[in-house]
Enzyme design. Structure first.
Site, PDB file in Angstrom:
ATOM      1  N   THR A 158       0.866  -1.175   0.000  1.00 12.62           N
ATOM      2  CA  THR A 158       0.000   0.000   0.000  1.00 12.62           C
ATOM      3  C   THR A 158       0.904   1.227   0.000  1.00 12.62           C
ATOM      4  OG1 THR A 158       0.001   0.235   2.377  1.00 12.62           O
ATOM      5  CG2 THR A 158      -1.675  -1.190   1.446  1.00 12.62           C
TER       6      THR A 158
ATOM      7  N   TRP B 136     -17.209  16.454  13.297  1.00  7.16           N
ATOM      8  CA  TRP B 136     -16.542  16.085  12.052  1.00  7.16           C
ATOM      9  C   TRP B 136     -17.297  16.608  10.838  1.00  7.16           C
ATOM     10  CZ3 TRP B 136     -15.450  10.176  13.146  1.00  7.16           C
ATOM     11  CH2 TRP B 136     -14.380  10.089  14.041  1.00  7.16           C
TER      12      TRP B 136
HETATM   13  P1  ADP Z   1      -3.637   3.338  -1.610  1.00  7.18           P
HETATM   14  O1  ADP Z   1      -3.817   3.778  -0.182  1.00  7.18           O
HETATM   15  O2  ADP Z   1      -2.331   2.795  -1.920  1.00  7.18           O
HETATM   16  O3  ADP Z   1      -4.176   4.301  -2.618  1.00  7.18           O
HETATM   17  P2  ADP Z   1      -5.917   1.574  -1.749  1.00  7.18           P
HETATM   18  O4  ADP Z   1      -6.391   1.569  -3.138  1.00  7.18           O
HETATM   19  O5  ADP Z   1      -5.873   0.311  -1.028  1.00  7.18           O
HETATM   20  O6  ADP Z   1      -4.503   2.063  -1.765  1.00  7.18           O
HETATM   21  O7  ADP Z   1      -6.730   2.660  -0.943  1.00  7.18           O
HETATM   22  C1  ADP Z   1      -7.845   2.312  -0.193  1.00  7.18           C
HETATM   23  C2  ADP Z   1      -8.517   3.546   0.314  1.00  7.18           C
HETATM   24  O8  ADP Z   1      -9.082   4.286  -0.769  1.00  7.18           O
HETATM   25  C3  ADP Z   1      -9.677   3.269   1.213  1.00  7.18           C
HETATM   26  O9  ADP Z   1      -9.248   3.018   2.523  1.00  7.18           O
HETATM   27  C4  ADP Z   1     -10.483   4.563   1.096  1.00  7.18           C
HETATM   28  O10 ADP Z   1      -9.976   5.579   1.925  1.00  7.18           O
HETATM   29  C5  ADP Z   1     -10.246   4.964  -0.328  1.00  7.18           C
HETATM   30  N1  ADP Z   1     -11.386   4.551  -1.154  1.00  7.18           N
HETATM   31  C6  ADP Z   1     -11.502   3.459  -1.921  1.00  7.18           C
HETATM   32  N2  ADP Z   1     -12.682   3.429  -2.549  1.00  7.18           N
HETATM   33  C7  ADP Z   1     -13.363   4.526  -2.153  1.00  7.18           C
HETATM   34  C8  ADP Z   1     -14.656   5.067  -2.430  1.00  7.18           C
HETATM   35  N3  ADP Z   1     -15.500   4.482  -3.269  1.00  7.18           N
HETATM   36  N4  ADP Z   1     -15.012   6.208  -1.808  1.00  7.18           N
HETATM   37  C9  ADP Z   1     -14.169   6.835  -0.960  1.00  7.18           C
HETATM   38  N5  ADP Z   1     -12.942   6.385  -0.673  1.00  7.18           N
HETATM   39  C10 ADP Z   1     -12.538   5.250  -1.247  1.00  7.18           C
END
Ligand code: ADP
Length: 544
Positions: free
Chosen positions: A185, A444
């Site tokens: 990640t 928040w």
């Molecule tokens: P990186 O942190 O490397 O970009 P990820 O793709 O695993 O990797 O990121 C996951 C994060 O992306 C989630 O924890 C969330 O915060 C955000 N995320 C993913 N999909 C959505 C969505 N549909 N709406 C809002 N946030 C999202």
């Protein structure tokens, strides 16, 4: 008493074998990094995956060894995944959009013994090679004629690497819990951390992805994963497509609107998946060119919040159903999918949109709950915001090498780092990442809600909201806006557009216009960079 059913291990190479037997001639089409469109099928891919396995075995790659890949979505990359995993080694996807020193750090941390890469990245690999301490040889995913001239030690062209290898090489035997894939990640807090997938978790991921109310992938679909294989398993499509016999269309390096829309039409693509930033570009291209999406039926949008206006344009103007989804690298990545439940089928469209805007509900195999700061479960009332925690057979139980242990609690829940609400129908709504939440007067404010509304203004291309210091309220929202080319908007226009749609105390204190908003390597708005840039920003009424 134990059941008397067979212990049939869930191994991902069984997926490609299944595809080779039952969907042998189903096409896999690639826009190759070298330029042309290349066509193959599941039958050939399965054979060549075995040749990759044989070639790696010959070089001494063994069970548990990591093999890095720095590559676009292509048929060769797919063959490599199945070949690597088929001998019990681990495909380790590296994100080429990271800085070179981050890539080197990750490859060294993973201990990659070999690196497969696309010709596009030859110069990058030449620069990285002296720093990659564990890589013994490099495989350029091309033929001899296109072998890069760059200074890369122990380099072989993929086609030479697999040439003459047995087409019926036997997969190795091992347990379904064996590690299969590794993906780090982004290191927003500390160093990047590795999610280590198993054969079992990836197979279950594919089965989840095939079920109707998730991606609903069918053998009659032609699917184009824009989401890269280096971004969380291409959201399961690299396994789900061969599992169902869907035609697979791999876009290679060209992810701009014009190239994607051309492939959608030429290859009669029915389903696709990508982060919202990709669709910003594609929708702008469609608007300017007047082109349509004649074959496309469904688009999966996730990785960041999908604006309401984007869902509306896809559905109303182009007749393409949007499935808003949420997930993470640590969840393989499918977490929730926003298909509409039966009870909402007769709602007017605007009300349906309210549900489609949410991040969706979890499929079987994902448990979720929200908790407070003391880890007490919070109500599923659609209003209370809490830390979102998840469990399931395709959710990480630890990071590679035991990093980041604080994210996992004693009951096996993984803290996603997101703040969300859950409603009584099971729909989850992300309000923010915990570190992006704006705390104003002890309450928040959801930056995502404000951003989504702001991009609904016809002149706004992209918007980001961050908290900036305020002497009285701690933090107040600052709205950062990129205006569409050739359009104009004033602060008043934007605030008027938001008025009445959010609580008055959520209204941004200031609107600033910028040329571009920075994005992370996985296409998300880089709030950390924006917070740094606006660290000294003084809000109009914050003089005191
Ligand atoms: P990186 O942190 O490397 O970009 P990820 O793709 O695993 O990797 O990121 C996951 C994060 O992306 C989630 O924890 C969330 O915060 C955000 N995320 C993913 N999909 C959505 C969505 N549909 N709406 C809002 N946030 C999202």
């Amino acid at each position: 008493m134990l059941g008397l059913m067979q212990d049939w291990p869930l191994l991902i190479h069984k997926i490609i074998d299944h595809a080779a037997l039952y969907y042998r001639e189903r096409e896999v089409v690639t826009r190759a990094p070298e330029g042309p469109i290349e066509r193959t099928n599941y039958g050939e891919i399965a054979v060549r995956a075995r040749q990759v396995a044989a070639a790696l075995d010959k070089r001494g790659i063994k069970l548990g060894d990591r093999v890095g890949t720095l590559a676009w979505n292509t048929a060769r990359h797919l063959e490599s995944w199945y070949g690597i995993a088929g001998i019990g080694a681990v495909y380790h996807t590296l994100n080429p959009r990271l800085f070179p020193d981050q890539i080197a750090w990750i490859a060294n941390d993973a201990g990659d013994r070999a690196l497969f890469f696309d010709v596009t990245f030859a110069e990058l690999v030449a620069k990285l090679a002296p720093h990659l301490k564990t890589v013994e040889f490099y495989v350029a995913l091309t033929d001899r004629a296109h072998l890069p001239k760059a200074d890369i030690p122990n380099l072989v062209a993929y086609e030479d690497f697999i040439a003459g290898m047995p087409r019926d090489f036997a997969w190795k035997e091992f347990d379904e819990h064996t590690a299969c894939g590794l993906c780090y990640t982004s290191g927003t807090t500390g160093n990047p951390k590795g999610a280590l997938y198993s054969h079992r978790s990836n197979t279950l991921l594919a089965m989840i992805a095939c079920s109707t109310d998730t991606l609903g992938l069918s053998g009659r679909d032609a699917v184009l994963p824009v989401v890269p294989m280096f971004h969380a398993n291409a959201w399961g499509i690299a396994f789900a497509a061969p599992m169902t016999g869907a035609k697979l269309v791999m876009p290679g390096p060209r992810l701009d609107g014009a190239s994607l829309c051309a492939l959608f039409a030429e290859e009669k693509v029915t389903m696709t998946a990508a982060v919202p930033t990709v669709w910003l570009g594609a929708l702008q291209y469609l608007e300017q060119s007047g082109k349509t999406l004649p074959y496309l039926k469904k688009v999966l949008i996730g990785g960041a919040a999908c604006p309401r206006s984007m869902i509306e344009i896809f559905e109303k103007k182009y007749g393409v159903e949007v499935i808003h989804s949420w997930g993470m690298t640590e969840m393989s990545p499918l977490g929730t999918l926003g298909t509409l439940k039966a009870k909402f089928a007769d709602l007017p469209y605007e009300k349906k949109l309210d549900y489609k805007m949410r991040q969706g509900h979890p499929p079987f195999g994902v448990e979720m709950r929200i908790v407070d700061a003391e880890n007490r479960e919070l109500p599923r009332d659609g209003k209370t915001m809490g830390k979102l925690k998840v469990r399931g057979p395709a959710v990480a139980k630890a990071y590679f090498k035991g990093e980041g242990a604080a994210a996992f609690d004693a009951e096996g829940w993984f803290d996603t780092g997101d703040v969300a609400t859950l409603d009584s129908d099971g729909y989850m709504t992300i309000t923010d990442r915990a570190k992006d939440v704006i705390k104003s007067g002890g309450e928040w404010i959801s930056s995502i809600d404000i951003e989504n509304l702001a991009v609904g203004h016809p002149a706004v291309a992209e918007a980001a909201v961050i908290g900036v210091r305020h002497p009285k309220w701690d933090e107040r929202p600052l709205l950062i806006v990129v205006v569409k080319p050739g359009q104009t908007a004033s602060k008043k226009d934007i605030l008027d557009h938001l008025a009445g749609k959010i609580a008055t105390w959520w209204m941004p204190d200031e609107v600033v216009f910028v040329d571009a908003i920075p994005h992370s390597a996985t296409g998300k708005i880089q709030k950390t960079a924006l917070r740094e840039r606006f660290a000294e920003f003084r809000l109009p009424d914050a003089a005191g």
